[in-house]
Motif scaffolding. Structure first.
Motif, PDB file in Angstrom:
ATOM      1  N   LYS A  42       3.254   6.410  -5.808  1.00  0.00           N
ATOM      2  CA  LYS A  42       3.007   6.669  -7.232  1.00  0.00           C
ATOM      3  C   LYS A  42       1.911   7.719  -7.446  1.00  0.00           C
ATOM      4  N   LEU A  43       1.238   8.133  -6.358  1.00  0.00           N
ATOM      5  CA  LEU A  43       0.121   9.068  -6.456  1.00  0.00           C
ATOM      6  C   LEU A  43       0.542  10.451  -5.993  1.00  0.00           C
ATOM      7  N   ILE A  98      -3.295   1.849  -9.631  1.00  0.00           N
ATOM      8  CA  ILE A  98      -4.197   1.440  -8.543  1.00  0.00           C
ATOM      9  C   ILE A  98      -4.888   0.124  -8.889  1.00  0.00           C
ATOM     10  N   ILE A  99      -5.405   0.027 -10.103  1.00  0.00           N
ATOM     11  CA  ILE A  99      -6.097  -1.204 -10.507  1.00  0.00           C
ATOM     12  C   ILE A  99      -5.140  -2.391 -10.475  1.00  0.00           C
ATOM     13  N   ALA A 122       0.845  -1.200   0.000  1.00  0.00           N
ATOM     14  CA  ALA A 122       0.000   0.000   0.000  1.00  0.00           C
ATOM     15  C   ALA A 122       0.880   1.249   0.000  1.00  0.00           C
ATOM     16  N   ASP A 123       1.951   1.220   0.775  1.00  0.00           N
ATOM     17  CA  ASP A 123       2.879   2.362   0.816  1.00  0.00           C
ATOM     18  C   ASP A 123       3.520   2.584  -0.550  1.00  0.00           C
ATOM     19  N   GLY A 172      -6.033  13.265 -10.458  1.00  0.00           N
ATOM     20  CA  GLY A 172      -5.496  11.943 -10.754  1.00  0.00           C
ATOM     21  C   GLY A 172      -5.484  11.641 -12.254  1.00  0.00           C
ATOM     22  N   THR A 173      -4.483  10.887 -12.693  1.00  0.00           N
ATOM     23  CA  THR A 173      -4.287  10.613 -14.123  1.00  0.00           C
ATOM     24  C   THR A 173      -4.677   9.181 -14.476  1.00  0.00           C
ATOM     25  N   ALA A 174      -4.728   8.934 -15.783  1.00  0.00           N
ATOM     26  CA  ALA A 174      -4.999   7.578 -16.265  1.00  0.00           C
ATOM     27  C   ALA A 174      -3.908   6.615 -15.814  1.00  0.00           C
ATOM     28  N   GLN A 175      -2.664   7.078 -15.839  1.00  0.00           N
ATOM     29  CA  GLN A 175      -1.548   6.233 -15.408  1.00  0.00           C
ATOM     30  C   GLN A 175      -1.721   5.831 -13.941  1.00  0.00           C
ATOM     31  N   GLN A 176      -2.104   6.788 -13.106  1.00  0.00           N
ATOM     32  CA  GLN A 176      -2.297   6.485 -11.687  1.00  0.00           C
ATOM     33  C   GLN A 176      -3.464   5.522 -11.477  1.00  0.00           C
ATOM     34  N   LEU A 177      -4.526   5.691 -12.237  1.00  0.00           N
ATOM     35  CA  LEU A 177      -5.648   4.750 -12.142  1.00  0.00           C
ATOM     36  C   LEU A 177      -5.180   3.346 -12.506  1.00  0.00           C
ATOM     37  N   GLY A 178      -4.366   3.244 -13.551  1.00  0.00           N
ATOM     38  CA  GLY A 178      -3.834   1.931 -13.935  1.00  0.00           C
ATOM     39  C   GLY A 178      -2.993   1.316 -12.833  1.00  0.00           C
TER      40      GLY A 178
END
Length: 685
Positions: A342-343, A367-368, A336-337, A359-365
């Motif tokens: 990355k965020l 997280i997923i 989690a850390d 938040g960006t698309a890269q960050q969403l990726g």
């Protein structure tokens, strides 16, 4: 009932076809033309030789042989038209759009029956009357819009209401829900929801058939058929969601027993749908949302990661999930850390995972990927991503689409900005995706799906009961309430544990009976319906003198003709009841007993027969289950014995269908036993 001519006709005639597309006959013809029906298309119109470019026959006798007739003419002309088509044109499928039949008056009902007889005489299929038609990949046989693009992997939809079918499609299509077929059954003169579902079960092909069924039901005329084929389809891998309208208490009959008061017809409907494994909804949006959830991979666990760039919707979704039995687990630890690094600063990964409005698309990726691979306490992801309208978000939705293809865990897209990023959402839906625009509607629907039980077993193993003894008692009984002697014999034959008891109508007899049973005792009047209300119950009687004095007092109470003595047992009061419901058979109910049943009305119901596992699910589904398990030093009720008693009452109902109502209230439950201390059974032959 359903035949090839209805499903895949080589030729269709529109009886009453018109150039006026604002009339059913004109609009259904236009829909057939726009849908590029590949077979021969004809019109029957006595005034025209061509309608919308389609050949029209003024004289029906000159019409070529035709598989399917779609009829949009006055009701009074339908029977003679169908007779001619069936006998002279080899027509074997009929869709009657026209109204004016059984929904209107007795004359219309007679006309409807006449038509059914004609269609049945040639082995034909009839949909309607008073419907909007049939829609499948072969033809657009409806006079309404929208006409969704059809997909074999979409939903099969059967509706008892044409208008509601339209409204449900209007709700589903903009969200990306796809359809495979639509049947509007109208008056269900020959085929209703049950028959269509039966066909879908019997013709089911795991490779080609749709796996999701939507039902809008106004009347359940054949509950056994619905139960059999719905549960069969679900066991084959299908998912079914239904609305059953008409659930208000206004239709409930007045009844003299606790069971009768609690067991309204809608309770029977609820029990039937639950036994079948059908998710029951109350409204169109909820129905469409559940169907949309079914179009995603199955949720295997109860832990949901809420991924969001907006705080408010995430909180509301978390509340919805958490309040209804799903978990939004805390996420922490080294992985989690690593994700948090990355965020952007100020983000949180604790769950909800909030990666901020920037938040960006890269960050969403990222997280997923972490939820898919790193967090074992996540079973599915709900992604909330809208937009204030400052910039396009195509990249976010494209990434979401790709991740949904790659991940094994379900990902549910909640895209609330249906105005600001309308084009991007349409771009996303065009990829075959579905949007859940409202997070709370989605959360409530997901929990409903998760909490719906699997269907009953195909064969239910019932406990052994003495069928011969039961039938002898029932056959010898008259309508009305059984005598205490008959009651005791019936319960013994069914294997239902009961307190030692007896009945006497003289003082000396009651004194002798007291010595035989043993103190302490309970004394109850025999005759009055609600014993407590008239002072007809005395507890903890410890000596013969009290037995005699209470007997004298009780015999003065109105309608009393005897007094019953029973063992004074200790335990938690629980309840089992049963009621015969028209067409559905017997409902069996359980809950806390005594006065609590009237105050709390906390009961669970199922339809007989009931398997042991299902009985446990009924008990565990009670809001008062904590009391049954034992709380704050209170002795628990033996749940296995309670469940066994439920299955025995259900088995008794199957052997003795003449039982109209039965109350075991209360049964006293402790860690060793569950024993009935009062019972009432009413017979209606």
């Amino acid at each position: 009932m359903i035949n090839e001519q209805l499903l895949n006709p080589k030729s269709i005639v529109v009886i009453g076809g018109s150039d006026d597309v604002q009339k059913p006959g004109g609009k259904v013809l236009k829909n057939l033309i726009d849908g590029n029906f590949k077979g021969n298309l004809y019109v029957a119109n006595p005034k025209m030789e061509e309608v919308q470019g389609v050949p029209s026959y003024k004289d029906l006798k000159k019409l070529p042989q035709t598989d399917l007739a779609i009829i949009a003419i006055a009701a009074k002309f339908c029977a003679s038209t169908i007779k001619l088509l069936a006998e002279e044109k080899n027509t074997r499928a009929f869709i009657i759009l026209s109204a004016g039949f059984s929904e209107e008056n007795e004359e219309g009902e007679k006309l409807e029956k006449e038509i059914v007889e004609i269609v049945n005489s040639v082995g034909g299929s009839l949909i309607g009357p008073n419907c909007v038609g049939v829609l499948n990949s072969n033809y657009n046989g409806v006079f309404t819009t929208p006409i969704p693009s059809l997909d074999p992997k979409g939903c099969d939809f059967i509706s008892g209401s044409g208008a509601t079918a339209v409204f449900i499609m209007e709700s589903g299509v903009p969200k990306g829900l796809s359809f495979s077929s639509v049947y509007s059954v109208g008056n269900s003169a020959q085929m209703g929801v049950e028959e269509i579902l039966k066909y879908m079960d019997e013709s089911f092909d795991p490779e080609t058939s749709s796996k999701v069924k939507l039902l809008y039901i106004e009347n359940i005329d054949k509950p056994e058929m619905l139960l059999k084929h719905a549960s069969s389809l679900i066991r084959k891998g299908c998912k079914i969601v239904a609305i059953k309208s008409g659930s208000s208490e206004a239709g409930s009959r007045a009844a003299s027993s606790h069971t009768g008061a609690l067991a309204s017809p809608d309770v029977a409907v609820d029990a039937l749908l639950k036994k079948a494994g059908i998710v029951r909804c109350k409204g169109r949006d909820e129905l469409v949302t559940v169907a949309s959830i079914f179009m995603h991979p199955e949720l295997k666990g109860k832990n949901i990661a809420v991924i969001t760039h907006a705080g408010g919707p995430a909180v509301m979704l978390t509340d919805s999930l958490s309040n209804n039995g799903l978990d939004v687990p805390h996420i922490e630890g080294p992985k989690a850390d690593a994700l948090l690094e990355k965020l952007y600063g100020g983000s949180s990964v604790a769950n909800p995972i909030d990666f901020l409005a920037t938040g960006t698309a890269q960050q969403l990726g990222d997280i997923i990927d972490a939820c898919e691979n790193d967090f074992d306490n996540v079973d599915a992801m709900a992604v909330i991503f809208g937009s204030p309208g400052l910039f396009p978000v195509y990249d976010v939705y494209d990434l979401l689409h790709e991740k949904m293809k790659q991940c094994k865990k379900p990902i549910y897209p909640i895209l609330p900005s249906i105005v600001n990023v309308k084009d991007e959402i349409e771009h996303f839906l065009a990829k075959g995706r579905i949007n859940f625009p409202d997070e709370v509607v989605f959360g409530d629907a997901l929990t409903k799906v998760y909490n719906t039980s699997k269907p009953q077993a195909e064969k239910i193993e019932m406990p052994e009961v003495d069928k011969e003894a039961i039938r002898k008692i029932i056959d010898g009984a008259e309508n009305g309430y059984l005598s205490p002697e008959q009651l005791h014999a019936l319960m013994d034959a069914a294997g239902i544990d009961r307190a030692k008891e007896g009945v006497a109508d003289t003082e000396d007899e009651i004194a002798a009976l007291a010595k035989e049973i043993g103190f302490p005792l309970v004394m109850k009047v025999v005759g009055p319906v609600h014993k407590s209300d008239v002072g007809g119950v005395t507890l903890n009687v410890k000596d013969e003198e009290t037995v005699r004095s209470e007997f004298r007092r009780m015999m003065q109470i109105k309608d009393t003709y005897a007094v019953m003595l029973a063992q004074m047992l200790k335990g938690t009061e629980v309840f089992i009841g049963a009621k015969r419901e028209d067409k559905f058979g017997h409902m069996v109910l359980c809950g806390l007993g005594g006065i609590f049943i009237e105050v709390l009305k906390d009961v669970k119901a199922s339809l007989a027969p009931i398997a042991k596992q299902e009985a446990h699910e009924m008990i565990q589904g009670l809001k008062s289950y904590g009391i049954i398990k034992g709380v704050r030093g209170q002795e628990a009720v033996n749940e296995d014995k309670f469940a066994d008693a439920i299955t025995r009452v259900a088995a008794l109902m199957k052997v003795a269908p003449e039982i109209f109502e039965m109350d075991l209230n209360p049964l006293l439950g402790n860690k060793d036993a569950v024993v009935a201390v009062d019972a009432r059974i009413r017979i209606e032959k």
